[in-house]
Scaffold this motif. Structure first.
Motif, short mmCIF file in Angstrom:
data_model
loop_
_atom_site.label_atom_id
_atom_site.label_comp_id
_atom_site.label_asym_id
_atom_site.label_seq_id
_atom_site.Cartn_x
_atom_site.Cartn_y
_atom_site.Cartn_z
N LEU A 25 0.83 -1.19 0.00
CA LEU A 25 0.00 0.00 0.00
C LEU A 25 0.87 1.25 0.00
CD1 LEU A 25 -3.23 0.55 1.97
CD2 LEU A 25 -1.39 2.19 2.26
N GLN A 26 1.90 1.26 0.87
CA GLN A 26 2.82 2.39 0.91
C GLN A 26 3.54 2.56 -0.42
OE1 GLN A 26 1.78 4.34 3.42
NE2 GLN A 26 3.91 4.70 4.02
N LEU A 86 -9.59 1.74 3.95
CA LEU A 86 -10.23 1.46 2.67
C LEU A 86 -10.93 2.69 2.09
CD1 LEU A 86 -11.67 -2.09 3.38
CD2 LEU A 86 -9.93 -1.50 1.69
N PHE A 87 -11.55 3.49 2.94
CA PHE A 87 -12.23 4.70 2.48
C PHE A 87 -11.25 5.66 1.80
CE2 PHE A 87 -13.36 9.16 3.36
CZ PHE A 87 -14.55 9.25 2.65
N LEU A 183 -5.87 -3.80 -7.16
CA LEU A 183 -5.59 -5.16 -6.72
C LEU A 183 -5.27 -5.21 -5.22
CD1 LEU A 183 -3.41 -6.44 -9.71
CD2 LEU A 183 -5.82 -6.94 -9.24
N ILE A 184 -4.46 -4.27 -4.75
CA ILE A 184 -4.10 -4.23 -3.33
C ILE A 184 -5.33 -3.98 -2.47
CG2 ILE A 184 -2.78 -2.98 -1.58
CD1 ILE A 184 -0.69 -2.43 -3.80
N GLY A 185 -6.19 -3.07 -2.92
CA GLY A 185 -7.41 -2.78 -2.17
C GLY A 185 -8.29 -4.01 -2.01
N ILE A 186 -8.39 -4.81 -3.04
CA ILE A 186 -9.20 -6.04 -2.98
C ILE A 186 -8.63 -7.00 -1.94
CG2 ILE A 186 -9.90 -8.10 -4.26
CD1 ILE A 186 -10.04 -6.31 -6.77
N VAL A 187 -7.32 -7.15 -1.92
CA VAL A 187 -6.68 -8.06 -0.94
C VAL A 187 -6.90 -7.55 0.48
CG1 VAL A 187 -4.52 -9.08 -0.18
CG2 VAL A 187 -4.97 -8.82 -2.62
#
Length: 430
Positions: A25-26, A86-87, A183-187
Motif C-alpha cells: 500500500l505504501q 479502505l475509504f 488489486l491491493i485494495g481487494i486483498v
C-alpha cells in the motif's frame, strides 16, 4: 550505540501478511508522489511549467493532504482503522486516475489536490495500525519493511513508470499505479482483520474535542515539530531532482531509470538492516549518525559539477543511506509518543503537519531555484543544500527531545487497572 534491553518478539503469520499489505500500500502511495520528480523535466517542458509553478504542483498535494489530515484527525479514533484505510485508499485511487486523465496544468493541479485529500491520510492510518498491532521493539523492523515502499518505488515503480512515460507519455505511470492499487485494495478487503480495540478507550464523544485534546498535549506537540522538520529536506530537494540532474549534471532522460534503480536496490538492502539496528540500539544515536551522513552527502550533491553517471549513482546511494538512517528510527520513536486512545488523531495530525511543512518547503524551493529557459541549468540549487542542512540540525534537536520523552515514559509505573490504558505494556519502550 547502546543496545536496548528488551528482546524483540518474532512476528506471527498474520503480522507478516499485514506488513506485506502495508508495504505494498505504501508503495503505491509513495510512488504516486515520488514519480513527479523524475517526470518533472517532462512535465515542465510538456505543459510549459516554470520551476515556481512545478513547486506548486508538488505542494498542492502536500497542502491538501495536510488539510485533510487535520480534518480527519478528530474522527481517526472513532472508526475501525481498516474501514478508514479502505475509504481513503478508494479516494486515492480515484484521484490518481484523474491525474492520468489530466491534459493541462490546471487539470493536473486539481487532480493532485484531490489525490492529496485522500492519500495524505493513508500513511497516518497505516502507522496507527502498526502501533496497535505491533510491540515497540518490533516496530523498527516493521518500519524498515514498510518504508521499503520508498525503495521499491525507485527499484520498480519509477524505472517502469519512466519507461512507460517514454513509450506512451507522462500519463502512463499514473494508470499503472491505479491498476496496482485496485488489486491491493481487494486483498485488504478480503484478508485484513478489523483493527478496533481503540474504540473502547474513547473518552471524547465529540470529534473536534478529541482533536483539540490531542493538539493541546505538550508532549505530542514536540513530536509534531520533530516530524515537520524531518520532512522539509526531502520536499526541498525532491521536486527538482530530475531537472537538476539533466540540466546541471548532464544526465540524459534515458539514464534516469538507472540512477533510481540502483539507488532503490541499495535502499532495499539497507533498510531492513537499519530497522534491526533501530530495534537493537538507541534510536536517537542511529538518527544522529544518519543525519550527519545525510548533511555531508547533500552538500556534495547540491554542489556537483558535471560528473560521470557512476559517480552520480554512488553519491545518491550514500545520500539515501543517510536519509533512511533518519526516517526509520524517527518514525519508530514517533509511534511511541501517543497513548492508544489518541493514536489515530496523533498520526493524522503528525502526517498533516508533515505534509504542510513539506508543501511550504516545495514552494520555497521553487522560489529559490530559477531556470532562464527550458534547457538552461537550474540556478541556486547549492543554496537549497545549505537550507536543508539547517533544517536537519534543527530536527536533530527536536528528535532528541522526543527520544528523552519516550525514555521517561518508559520509566512511568504501569497501572493495569480498568481505568488505565490496557495497552500500556505495548507502549512501554526499552
Amino acid at each position: 550505540m547502546k543496545p536496548d534491553s528488551n528482546k524483540a518478539a518474532p512476528f506471527t503469520r498474520y503480522q507478516i501478511l499485514l506488513i506485506t499489505l502495508l508495504a505494498l500500500l505504501q508503495f503505491t502511495v509513495i510512488l504516486d508522489f515520488m514519480v513527479l520528480s523524475p517526470l518533472g523535466d517532462i512535465l515542465m517542458k510538456s505543459l510549459n511549467i516554470k520551476p515556481a509553478g512545478f513547486g506548486w504542483v508538488v505542494s498542492s498535494y502536500a497542502f491538501s493532504a495536510g488539510a485533510s489530515g487535520l480534518l480527519a484527525a478528530g474522527f481517526a479514533d472513532k472508526f475501525d482503522r481498516k474501514k478508514m484505510l479502505l475509504f481513503f485508499y478508494t479516494g486515492f485511487i480515484i484521484g490518481t486516475l484523474a491525474c492520468a486523465l489530466a491534459n493541462s496544468f490546471v487539470a493536473l493541479m486539481a487532480a493532485r489536490i484531490f489525490t492529496g485529500l485522500f492519500g495524505g491520510v493513508i500513511g497516518a492510518i497505516s502507522l496507527a495500525v502498526v502501533t496497535d498491532v505491533f510491540e515497540i521493539n518490533q516496530r523498527g523492523r516493521v518500519m524498515g519493511i514498510v518504508q521499503m515502499g520508498f525503495a521499491a518505488s525507485q527499484v520498480l515503480g519509477i524505472p517502469i513508470g519512466l519507461y512507460f512515460a517514454n513509450l506512451w507519455g507522462w500519463h502512463a505511470p499514473f494508470l499503472m499505479i491505479v491498476g496496482l492499487a485496485v488489486l491491493i485494495g481487494i486483498v485488504i478487503i478480503v484478508k485484513m482483520k478489523p483493527v478496533n480495540k481503540h474504540l473502547v478507550l474513547q473518552e471524547d464523544k465529540n470529534a473536534f474535542l478529541h482533536l483539540w485534546h490531542t493538539i493541546e498535549n505538550k508532549d505530542y506537540r514536540i513530536g509534531f515539530t520533530a516530524t515537520a522538520f524531518l520532512s522539509i529536506g526531502g520536499f526541498m530537494l525532491m521536486p527538482f531532482g530530475s531537472a537538476y540532474l539533466i540540466n546541471n549534471i548532464h544526465i540524459t532522460q534515458q539514464q534516469l531509470p538507472t540512477i533510481f534503480l540502483i539507488t532503490g536496490l541499495s535502499s532495499i538492502v539497507v533498510m531492513p538492516y537499519l530497522g534491526k539496528l533501530s530495534d537493537k540500539y538507541d534510536k536517537f544515536y542511529l538518527f544522529t549518525a544518519g543525519s550527519l551522513l545525510a548533511i555531508a552527502m547533500i552538500l556534495v550533491y547540491c554542489n556537483m559539477p558535471p560528473v560521470p553517471l557512476w559517480q552520480v549513482i554512488v553519491i545518491n546511494v550514500i545520500m539515501f543511506m543517510g536519509i533512511m538512517g533518519r526516517m526509520i528510527p524517527s518514525t519508530a520513536l514517533a509511534t511511541a509518543v501517543p497513548e492508544m486512545r489518541d493514536r489515530g488523531a496523533f498520526m493524522s495530525i503528525n502526517s498533516s503537519l508533515q505534509q504542510m511543512a513539506g508543501g511550504i518547503a516545495a514552494v520555497c524551493a521553487g522560489l529559490i531555484v530559477s531556470q532562464p529557459h527550458k534547457s538552461a541549468p537550474l540556478k541556486n540549487y547549492d543554496i537549497l543544500g545549505w537550507v536543508v542542512t539547517a533544517a536537519i540540525l534543527l530536527c536533530l534537536y527536536f528528535v532528541y527531545r522526543v527520544s528523552q520523552m519516550v525514555k521517561n515514559k518508559a520509566s512511568y509505573p504501569i497501572n493495569l487497572s480498568m481505568n488505565e490504558n490496557y495497552d500500556n505494556l505495548d507502549d512501554v519502550v526499552r
